[in-house]
Design a protein around this motif. Structure first.
Motif, PDB file in Angstrom:
ATOM      1  N   UNK A   1     -11.826  26.183  41.337  1.00 42.75           N
ATOM      2  CA  UNK A   1     -13.209  25.706  41.351  1.00 42.75           C
ATOM      3  C   UNK A   1     -13.483  25.120  42.729  1.00 42.75           C
ATOM      4  N   UNK A   2     -14.365  25.762  43.453  1.00 42.60           N
ATOM      5  CA  UNK A   2     -14.705  25.319  44.808  1.00 42.60           C
ATOM      6  C   UNK A   2     -16.099  24.698  44.744  1.00 42.60           C
ATOM      7  N   UNK A   3     -16.139  23.376  44.762  1.00 42.79           N
ATOM      8  CA  UNK A   3     -17.424  22.675  44.662  1.00 42.79           C
ATOM      9  C   UNK A   3     -18.098  22.580  46.032  1.00 42.79           C
ATOM     10  N   UNK A   4     -19.418  22.650  46.008  1.00 40.41           N
ATOM     11  CA  UNK A   4     -20.206  22.538  47.234  1.00 40.41           C
ATOM     12  C   UNK A   4     -21.132  21.339  47.102  1.00 40.41           C
ATOM     13  N   UNK A   5     -21.154  20.501  48.113  1.00 36.49           N
ATOM     14  CA  UNK A   5     -22.021  19.327  48.077  1.00 36.49           C
ATOM     15  C   UNK A   5     -22.416  18.939  49.500  1.00 36.49           C
TER      16      UNK A   5
ATOM     17  N   UNK B   1     -18.293  26.459  23.794  1.00 35.04           N
ATOM     18  CA  UNK B   1     -17.217  26.860  24.713  1.00 35.04           C
ATOM     19  C   UNK B   1     -17.476  26.289  26.108  1.00 35.04           C
ATOM     20  N   UNK B   2     -16.511  25.522  26.610  1.00 32.94           N
ATOM     21  CA  UNK B   2     -16.615  25.017  27.985  1.00 32.94           C
ATOM     22  C   UNK B   2     -16.136  26.127  28.911  1.00 32.94           C
ATOM     23  N   UNK B   3     -17.062  26.667  29.715  1.00 30.49           N
ATOM     24  CA  UNK B   3     -16.699  27.837  30.538  1.00 30.49           C
ATOM     25  C   UNK B   3     -16.224  27.438  31.931  1.00 30.49           C
ATOM     26  N   UNK B   4     -16.947  26.516  32.539  1.00 28.33           N
ATOM     27  CA  UNK B   4     -16.610  26.183  33.934  1.00 28.33           C
ATOM     28  C   UNK B   4     -17.095  24.769  34.248  1.00 28.33           C
ATOM     29  N   UNK B   5     -16.177  23.925  34.664  1.00 31.47           N
ATOM     30  CA  UNK B   5     -16.576  22.594  35.132  1.00 31.47           C
ATOM     31  C   UNK B   5     -16.803  22.731  36.631  1.00 31.47           C
ATOM     32  N   UNK B   6     -18.059  22.665  37.051  1.00 30.15           N
ATOM     33  CA  UNK B   6     -18.380  23.109  38.411  1.00 30.15           C
ATOM     34  C   UNK B   6     -18.730  22.010  39.396  1.00 30.15           C
ATOM     35  N   UNK B   7     -18.864  20.775  38.942  1.00 37.72           N
ATOM     36  CA  UNK B   7     -19.251  19.732  39.907  1.00 37.72           C
ATOM     37  C   UNK B   7     -18.774  18.354  39.463  1.00 37.72           C
ATOM     38  N   UNK B   8     -18.352  17.564  40.449  1.00 41.81           N
ATOM     39  CA  UNK B   8     -17.943  16.173  40.189  1.00 41.81           C
ATOM     40  C   UNK B   8     -18.915  15.247  40.910  1.00 41.81           C
ATOM     41  N   UNK B   9     -19.206  14.142  40.276  1.00 42.22           N
ATOM     42  CA  UNK B   9     -20.204  13.221  40.839  1.00 42.22           C
ATOM     43  C   UNK B   9     -19.658  11.799  40.864  1.00 42.22           C
ATOM     44  N   UNK B  10     -19.825  11.156  42.006  1.00 47.52           N
ATOM     45  CA  UNK B  10     -19.516   9.730  42.081  1.00 47.52           C
ATOM     46  C   UNK B  10     -20.758   8.998  41.595  1.00 47.52           C
TER      47      UNK B  10
ATOM     48  N   UNK C   1     -19.377   1.545  44.351  1.00 48.91           N
ATOM     49  CA  UNK C   1     -19.087   2.918  43.920  1.00 48.91           C
ATOM     50  C   UNK C   1     -17.599   3.237  43.998  1.00 48.91           C
ATOM     51  N   UNK C   2     -17.128   4.109  43.103  1.00 49.84           N
ATOM     52  CA  UNK C   2     -17.812   4.707  41.962  1.00 49.84           C
ATOM     53  C   UNK C   2     -17.579   3.871  40.694  1.00 49.84           C
ATOM     54  N   UNK C   3     -18.653   3.626  39.971  1.00 47.40           N
ATOM     55  CA  UNK C   3     -18.514   3.008  38.653  1.00 47.40           C
ATOM     56  C   UNK C   3     -17.754   3.965  37.745  1.00 47.40           C
ATOM     57  N   UNK C   4     -18.111   5.225  37.889  1.00 45.82           N
ATOM     58  CA  UNK C   4     -17.421   6.256  37.105  1.00 45.82           C
ATOM     59  C   UNK C   4     -17.543   7.587  37.848  1.00 45.82           C
ATOM     60  N   UNK C   5     -16.550   8.440  37.704  1.00 42.28           N
ATOM     61  CA  UNK C   5     -16.621   9.786  38.296  1.00 42.28           C
ATOM     62  C   UNK C   5     -16.837  10.759  37.142  1.00 42.28           C
ATOM     63  N   UNK C   6     -17.981  11.412  37.155  1.00 45.20           N
ATOM     64  CA  UNK C   6     -18.283  12.319  36.046  1.00 45.20           C
ATOM     65  C   UNK C   6     -18.160  13.770  36.503  1.00 45.20           C
ATOM     66  N   UNK C   7     -18.089  14.651  35.507  1.00 43.40           N
ATOM     67  CA  UNK C   7     -18.040  16.085  35.825  1.00 43.40           C
ATOM     68  C   UNK C   7     -19.099  16.828  35.035  1.00 43.40           C
TER      69      UNK C   7
ATOM     70  N   UNK D   1     -25.895   4.471  35.903  1.00 41.14           N
ATOM     71  CA  UNK D   1     -24.900   4.901  36.885  1.00 41.14           C
ATOM     72  C   UNK D   1     -25.576   5.955  37.746  1.00 41.14           C
ATOM     73  N   UNK D   2     -25.897   5.566  38.934  1.00 44.45           N
ATOM     74  CA  UNK D   2     -26.726   6.363  39.841  1.00 44.45           C
ATOM     75  C   UNK D   2     -25.848   7.325  40.656  1.00 44.45           C
ATOM     76  N   UNK D   3     -26.149   8.639  40.630  1.00 37.86           N
ATOM     77  CA  UNK D   3     -25.419   9.532  41.542  1.00 37.86           C
ATOM     78  C   UNK D   3     -25.727   9.125  42.983  1.00 37.86           C
ATOM     79  N   UNK D   4     -24.677   8.947  43.761  1.00 41.87           N
ATOM     80  CA  UNK D   4     -24.878   8.504  45.144  1.00 41.87           C
ATOM     81  C   UNK D   4     -25.157   9.723  46.007  1.00 41.87           C
ATOM     82  N   UNK D   5     -26.260   9.743  46.715  1.00 37.37           N
ATOM     83  CA  UNK D   5     -26.500  10.876  47.610  1.00 37.37           C
ATOM     84  C   UNK D   5     -27.204  10.444  48.888  1.00 37.37           C
TER      85      UNK D   5
END
Lengths: 238, 579
Positions: free
Chosen positions: B107-111, A191-200, A101-107, A86-90
């Motif tokens: 949460x403010x994501x940057x991309x 401990x999960x502190x911060x989910x900071x990014x989502x990826x298609x 896309x998206x096959x899956x949306x990950x965080x 599953x390739x991050x699309x960029x």
């Protein structure tokens, strides 16, 4: 890096074929539990289940191979009727493939020991901390581009031990992977502190694959979201 | 610190302010309220010192946020935006301030911008909630309006979002609302940051007597700010071919980029054809033909190719692509052809570029770094920004450049509670309490009150003409993609995929634009068949191109002379064009 190539040389290769006749599509992925698990049999994992279902519904013959990631990328760029997931699309890769896309949306999140003194409210709070992730990952690419201090391993699971031995302050990992690996290694005080990014994450197919087939796959994928198939598959692995 | 201690601390440290806060909290006096207001006081005193509001007014605004956020306390809200200084400041600083003041985890994501577009398109297409809000360029207004998947803010603020709409939001103070308003007159997006695309040049080099004399001798007119593309081309040639080096270092009269990736598309979809003069008169985008070459009848797109009344493969568009390719090959650094937007953006700061016709003011802050060779020791810039030169097809009354308006966008597929909490954050980062400080960090102004403030007057000399541009009436001629484009994510890839064929010499500019116009028509036809919630394409039949070329307006017939006499002006006189 060196170890990664040694593991490449070991040539972990498994083939999981569809029951349909023919081998029109070769679908490449890396071993990355719980997205793709090389169980020596039919192959399993969130991404493998989604992609298998997609090609079955589209009526295309396929076989899935688990290979090292770099090989998957190079092969899919060069060989017709080959896709990688599953390739991050960029932006940088956009012109090189057809994208389903998206096959899956990950965080991706920041994980610490539960007794960590560090409180991460925004991504900026990780500045100056030693962040563990694994070599070649999109996580490493993203954090490095921001100037963070990233410590790389060959396998993501190694970061769990580094975190508990305090060799890193923070583990940056995919949220599904982190839970899966913590469970596998019987770690409870993560401990999960911060989910900071989502990826298609996408199925990226060789540029010579016909538009008609690509569009058929796109339509089927959309239907899988609408009828709840994707959500159902993901929930199996949560 | 317990409640009594907090009160004591307040009375000793901030007696007057505490009276205000106690008064404001009176209706909902609680430890939690006091804690939130203490946080607000800290942020207002330390971070939001520059504001067009008084401190009391700022605290009143913060009190409103504290109260309005109560039902959403403890929730996690996720938003996304592109990677520019303004959004980085929001993600790192303002998200934290908002969380401390309201108790809503933000949460403010940057991309990358391309990723933002793909994500919002995915949520729209699949009705699958990925984010609670997007900062999406207003270029998508035609898409958002037609999709029926984007919340009309006008309706939201009057209806289900009324209780979470800031009384002091002051919409009339926003300078970019016309960009985010649909054909139905409703506001669909709230501007968060704006930047324009202007002409950039090295004022110190242009002022050198030896260069002035040399240029006059070669071209017969004065070296100055180019008013048309002929002069731009002459100046480009002058520095690359004739000046060649300054202080032993190779210099170039032009900078651009040509790598085959999505950012190449922005270079053209961001108004390049309208700068050449391809579209029609009429602000903001040209009526009935816009800067994408799409003709609209009523609110319905009817075609992009000349054969259907559009201008995408007309003589002006072909001229625009031809000049882009020629200048890139002849006058830019050789490596520019293999660069994308981000890579190319850094180059003017390195001190080898004399001018750039297509320069985003989002780079202003980056080019004021005193360590750069383009900045004087006192921090003032050696460069200036000026109005963009016009192509030979351009006529008075047409748009003259591009303006980006990254704007808060809310999807109908986002659960209402999340949408309301995200709306609070959107208003927080655009509120008068915060916006002046944010503008000073990112230099992407959105409020008239900030632009007209004494602080901006004081800072203007550092910014090379940015404030003068934004204070002028001319800013209305620099506009984003407009409502003619019915599906921005679904059509925009045609730009980079086809233009790359011309820049790589695989097709001539005319062939590349013919191919693109055919594909654009084809996709518009598919949209017509598929249907949209409103104002879907209704394609014109194909006619002989002469039918359209012989009518007034766009598409315009080929000019006999596409290189008229070059015209330049001194910098001060060039700014007068802005008024």
């Amino acid at each position: 890096m060196k170890n990664r190539f040694i593991s490449l040389a070991v040539f972990i290769l498994s083939t999981f074929a569809s029951s349909a006749c023919g081998t029109s599509f070769t679908l490449l992925t890396e071993e990355l539990p719980p997205f793709s698990i090389n169980n020596g049999g039919s192959g399993a994992g969130v991404s493998i289940d989604i992609v298998s279902q997609l090609f079955t519904r589209a009526g295309f013959d396929y076989h899935i191979k688990i290979v090292p990631w770099k090989r998957a990328v190079v092969t899919s760029l060069n060989d017709e009727n080959t896709c990688v997931f599953s390739m991050p699309r960029n932006q940088e890769r956009e012109a090189s493939y057809h994208w389903i896309s998206p096959i899956i949306i990950t965080q991706t999140g920041f994980y610490t020991r539960d007794d960590s003194p560090h409180k991460l409210v925004t991504i900026d709070d990780a500045k100056g901390l030693k962040i563990g992730t694994y070599n070649g990952s999109a996580v490493a690419e993203y954090l490095t581009s921001w100037g963070y201090e990233v410590k790389l391993t060959t396998k993501d699971a190694q970061n769990i031990y580094k975190l508990y031995n305090k060799r890193i302050d923070v583990w940056a990992a995919d949220t599904l992977s982190a839970k899966y690996l913590a469970n596998e290694h019987k770690i409870t005080n993560l401990k999960e502190q911060l989910v900071y990014f989502s990826t298609l994450r996408a199925l990226a197919c060789n540029i010579k694959v016909s538009e008609i087939k690509v569009n058929k796959l796109r339509q089927e994928l959309k239907l899988m979201y609408i009828d709840g198939t994707i959500e159902k598959i993901i929930s199996k692995y949560k | 610190m317990n409640y009594q201690a907090k009160k004591k601390w307040l009375s000793s440290k901030h007696r007057d302010l505490s009276k205000l806060m106690v008064f404001l909290c009176a209706c909902t006096l609680s430890v939690s309220c006091m804690a939130d207001m203490l946080a607000a006081e800290k942020w207002v005193s330390n971070e939001f010192k520059e504001s067009t509001l008084t401190k009391e007014q700022q605290m009143k605004e913060m009190q409103w946020f504290v109260n309005a956020a109560k039902p959403f306390k403890g929730m996690t809200i996720r938003v996304v935006s592109e990677r520019i200084d303004t959004h980085v400041y929001e993600a790192k600083v303002l998200a934290k301030a908002f969380q401390e003041i309201t108790g809503i985890k933000l949460v403010h994501e940057i991309t990358g911008e391309d990723d933002v577009v793909k994500k919002i398109a995915t949520q729209s297409e699949l009705n699958y909630s990925i984010y609670d809000a997007y900062i999406s360029d207003s270029d998508l207004i035609g898409t958002h309006y037609r999709s029926g998947k984007v919340v009309a803010l006008t309706d939201f603020m009057a209806g289900e979002g009324k209780d979470v709409t800031l009384p002091s939001l002051d919409l009339d103070d926003f300078i970019g609302l016309s960009f985010t308003t649909g054909p139905d007159g409703k506001l669909y997006q709230l501007p968060d940051q704006q930047f324009a695309n202007l002409y950039w040049y090295r004022a110190d080099w242009f002022d050198r007597a030896d260069f002035k004399a040399h240029f006059k001798k070669l071209y017969g007119y004065k070296l100055g700010v180019p008013q048309n593309w002929s002069a731009y081309e002459d100046i480009a040639e002058f520095f690359t071919v004739h000046v060649k080096t300054i202080d032993g270092k190779k210099v170039y009269g032009h900078m651009d980029y040509g790598k085959n990736d999505p950012s190449l598309g922005w270079r053209f979809s961001d108004a390049w054809l309208s700068m050449a003069g391809a579209g029609d008169k009429g602000i903001p985008n040209g009526i009935p033909v816009d800067e994408w070459g799409i003709r609209v009848e009523g609110c319905h797109p009817v075609g992009a190719s000349v054969s259907r009344g559009g201008a995408l493969n007309g003589p002006a568009a072909v001229y625009a692509i031809t000049k882009f390719t020629q200048w890139l090959n002849k006058f830019a650094p050789p490596e520019a052809k293999g660069m994308n937007f981000s890579q190319a953006g850094a180059l003017p700061g390195q001190g080898s570029i004399a001018q750039q016709i297509f320069w985003y003011t989002a780079f202003t802050a980056a080019l004021t770094n005193p360590k750069l060779p383009v900045t004087n020791k006192d921090g003032s810039p050696k460069w200036r920004m000026a109005p963009s030169p016009k192509g030979p097809y351009w006529e008075k009354g047409m748009k003259l450049g591009y303006q980006d308006a990254g704007s808060w966008t809310f999807m109908t597929s986002t659960p209402l509670k999340n949408r309301k909490a995200a709306w609070l954050y959107a208003q927080f980062v655009t509120s008068k309490t915060v916006s002046l400080q944010k503008t000073l960090v990112g230099l992407t102004p959105i409020r008239n009150s900030d632009l007209m403030s004494d602080k901006m007057t004081e800072m203007a000399k550092k910014y090379g003409g940015l404030i003068e541009f934004y204070r002028s009436k001319a800013r209305v001629a620099w506009t984003p993609t407009g409502t003619n484009v019915p599906d921005y994510p679904g059509l925009s890839d045609l730009w980079w995929k086809n233009i790359a064929l011309a820049t790589n010499d695989q097709l001539s500019p005319q062939e590349a634009m013919n191919k693109m116009a055919f594909e654009m028509d084809d996709r518009l036809m598919k949209l017509e068949q598929k249907g949209q919630e409103r104002c879907a394409p209704k394609m014109n039949p194909q006619r002989d191109e002469s039918y359209w070329l012989n009518r007034p307006g766009a598409p315009k017939p080929k000019l006999a002379n596409e290189k008229p006499q070059g015209v330049t002006l001194p910098y001060a006189a060039s700014l007068e064009a802005w008024d």
